[in-house]
Design a protein around this motif. Structure first.
Motif, PDB file in Angstrom:
ATOM      1  N   ILE A   1       0.844   1.933  11.592  1.00 38.51           N
ATOM      2  CA  ILE A   1       1.716   0.733  11.547  1.00 38.51           C
ATOM      3  C   ILE A   1       0.995  -0.401  10.815  1.00 38.51           C
ATOM      4  N   ASP A   2      -0.291  -0.612  11.190  1.00 38.88           N
ATOM      5  CA  ASP A   2      -1.068  -1.671  10.531  1.00 38.88           C
ATOM      6  C   ASP A   2      -1.190  -1.380   9.022  1.00 38.88           C
ATOM      7  N   LYS A   3      -1.396  -0.110   8.711  1.00 34.16           N
ATOM      8  CA  LYS A   3      -1.538   0.276   7.287  1.00 34.16           C
ATOM      9  C   LYS A   3      -0.233   0.037   6.531  1.00 34.16           C
ATOM     10  N   TRP A   4       0.917   0.376   7.183  1.00 28.13           N
ATOM     11  CA  TRP A   4       2.216   0.189   6.520  1.00 28.13           C
ATOM     12  C   TRP A   4       2.474  -1.283   6.269  1.00 28.13           C
TER      13      TRP A   4
ATOM     14  N   GLU B   1       2.685  -5.931   2.666  1.00 27.44           N
ATOM     15  CA  GLU B   1       2.255  -7.318   2.421  1.00 27.44           C
ATOM     16  C   GLU B   1       1.615  -7.434   1.039  1.00 27.44           C
ATOM     17  N   ASP B   2       0.864  -6.408   0.627  1.00 25.82           N
ATOM     18  CA  ASP B   2       0.269  -6.440  -0.721  1.00 25.82           C
ATOM     19  C   ASP B   2       1.359  -6.491  -1.786  1.00 25.82           C
ATOM     20  N   ILE B   3       2.430  -5.728  -1.601  1.00 26.74           N
ATOM     21  CA  ILE B   3       3.539  -5.737  -2.572  1.00 26.74           C
ATOM     22  C   ILE B   3       4.166  -7.113  -2.629  1.00 26.74           C
ATOM     23  N   HIS B   4       4.379  -7.737  -1.436  1.00 26.30           N
ATOM     24  CA  HIS B   4       5.012  -9.067  -1.413  1.00 26.30           C
ATOM     25  C   HIS B   4       4.136 -10.111  -2.103  1.00 26.30           C
ATOM     26  N   ILE B   5       2.817 -10.021  -1.919  1.00 25.79           N
ATOM     27  CA  ILE B   5       1.898 -10.983  -2.573  1.00 25.79           C
ATOM     28  C   ILE B   5       1.925 -10.791  -4.084  1.00 25.79           C
ATOM     29  N   ALA B   6       1.929  -9.519  -4.516  1.00 26.10           N
ATOM     30  CA  ALA B   6       1.964  -9.241  -5.967  1.00 26.10           C
ATOM     31  C   ALA B   6       3.259  -9.759  -6.572  1.00 26.10           C
TER      32      ALA B   6
ATOM     33  N   ASP C   1       4.922   7.512   2.319  1.00 26.18           N
ATOM     34  CA  ASP C   1       4.042   8.503   2.943  1.00 26.18           C
ATOM     35  C   ASP C   1       3.580   8.026   4.333  1.00 26.18           C
ATOM     36  N   VAL C   2       3.211   6.758   4.384  1.00 26.95           N
ATOM     37  CA  VAL C   2       2.767   6.199   5.681  1.00 26.95           C
ATOM     38  C   VAL C   2       3.903   6.215   6.693  1.00 26.95           C
TER      39      VAL C   2
END
Length: 475
Positions: A120-123, A128-133, A153-154
């Motif tokens: 869950i934390d990984k997903w 969040e990385d996609i939203h920042i990018a 996958d996650v």
């Protein structure tokens, strides 16, 4: 079989049935209580497993909603989709924490929840990385494609672990539901057995009650028959008493009379030995008269002869002492009285007078040689409860205690019961006259009046007789 033994058998049988019924009910109650507790525990585990499944399913729903809002935001760049995604983690973690807490008893599930938390934390980190990018405008199609693949996958791994968790919980739920069904069937069985046994006990108790009534009715019939036979026997005894008092004594009177005439008119024709024989014959005949009279008195004492009336006990004692005054004077005796306030009893005057007279007469008769008799007579009122162990039927709340003490020869208390038995004597006829009936008559008179008589004594130190009679109840 005696009536008392039959009654005891009925009562003992009833006690056994009631005791067995109570014991059976106690055992069934304990078994039922334990079964109900087991049912409650198993039902609680079913509810517990159901709650785990609900929380895990809600957790997955929250994650799916977050995933949908995330993708909608990427496509539309509309902030209204981003806010629900951001808030979704609160709901996800809430359901996660509750599910993880509920499965603390299951180590395998705990390991899966740890793996699930990591995923869950990984997903959320990937999203969040996609939203920042995207916010930094450096997100292109290639990056979106790569990130989405990793994200998918996650999520698939998350769904896989959740499926394992759900499968385990569903198997547990199935097992626990089965346990509940078994416990429920056991409860139904116990309740059915309990009801059936209760009905059987009630039926047995009813049948025993009916039988008890029938037996008691039969015993009452036997008792009435016994009373009837006893009444007939008493009538025969009365007839015998009449014969003893009249027909048997008449020849004895003639023997004494003719013997006396011979001694008076023909004494000169008899030698000393002949006169001695006549004297002994007269003495023996007089003893026979006394014995017959005492037997007659004893026969009368077994029944309540005469009308009962109110009797002032102090007056009765004084009247008896007046009647015995000559005997007391001849024996140079003294009487000390300590009587309570005037007390009234209900009884037969003739019998009660004979009772007191017998005890006082014995105190004078059985005196020590060269010792003047001293009698102490006192009365007092005592509560009936003090006599509960002595008298079967307490007909009054108070009893009068008449104590008659003498300084005579006394007796060994091991013979206490013997002295109240007919024809029982503790001394030879040559020492003290009498027939051994007086105290037996006294005991019968006391029993006729629902009282009690006993004595204390010591050889050479005198005797004390205690007479207890019910005080007349005031209307």
């Amino acid at each position: 079989m005696p009536l008392k033994k039959k009654n005891n058998r009925i009562e003992n049988r009833l006690r056994i049935i009631l005791s067995a019924a109570i014991l059976l009910l106690i055992i069934l109650s304990i078994v039922s209580y334990r079964s109900l507790n087991s049912f409650k525990v198993k039902s609680a585990w079913v509810a517990h497993t159901s709650e785990v499944l609900f929380n895990v399913q809600r957790l997955l729903v929250e994650l799916k909603d977050a995933e949908n809002n995330h993708r909608a935001y990427l496509v539309s760049e509309d902030e209204t989709f981003r806010r629900p995604y951001i808030n979704s983690k609160i709901g996800v973690m809430e359901y996660y924490n509750e599910s993880q807490e509920l499965t603390r008893d299951n180590s395998k599930q705990q390991k899966r929840f740890k793996q699930l938390l990591t995923l869950i934390d990984k997903w959320y980190a990937l999203v969040e990385d996609i939203h920042i990018a995207k916010e930094d405008s450096i997100l292109n199609k290639a990056m979106i494609k790569t990130s989405l693949k990793r994200e998918i996958d996650v999520m698939e791994n998350i769904q896989s672990i959740i499926s394992l968790i759900e499968e385990t919980e569903e198997n547990l739920l199935k097992k626990r539901n089965n346990d509940v069904d078994i416990a429920l069937e056991e409860n139904y069985l116990i309740i059915s057995i309990f009801a059936a046994l209760t009905l059987i006990i009630i039926l047995l108790a009813y049948l025993h009650f009916i039988r008890d009534i029938q037996l008691r009715s039969a015993l009452e019939d036997q008792l009435q028959e016994s009373i009837h036979r006893l009444s007939q026997t008493n009538q025969e005894l009365e007839q015998f008493a009449y014969v003893a008092s009249h027909d048997l004594q008449e020849p004895l009177r003639k023997v004494i009379s003719f013997s006396d005439i011979i001694l008076r008119k023909h004494a000169e024709q008899l030698d000393e030995k002949g006169r001695t024989y006549f004297d002994r014959m007269i003495n023996s005949t007089e003893r026979m008269q006394t014995l017959i009279q005492d037997l007659l008195n004893f026969s009368r004492s077994t029944r309540n002869i005469g009308d009962r009336k109110s009797i002032k006990i102090n007056n009765l004692i004084n009247e008896v002492l007046e009647d015995l005054s000559e005997s007391i004077h001849e024996a140079k005796g003294k009487v000390k009285l300590k009587l309570t306030t005037e007390t009234t009893i209900n009884g037969t005057p003739v019998q009660l007078r004979q009772l007191v007279q017998n005890i006082i007469s014995n105190g004078i008769k059985y005196r020590k040689k060269d010792t003047n008799p001293v009698l102490k007579i006192k009365t007092k009122i005592i509560p009936a409860v003090k006599l509960e162990q002595k008298i079967p039927l307490l007909v009054s709340e108070e009893f009068i205690e008449i104590t008659i003490n003498d300084n005579g020869i006394g007796f060994d208390e091991q013979y206490l019961d013997k002295i109240f038995t007919i024809f029982q004597r503790l001394h030879g006829r040559s020492e003290y006259s009498g027939t051994g009936i007086g105290l037996a008559i006294s005991k019968r008179v006391v029993e006729n009046h629902n009282g009690y008589i006993t004595a204390k004594s010591e050889v050479g130190k005198g005797s004390t007789f205690f007479i207890y009679l019910p005080v007349e109840t005031k209307a």
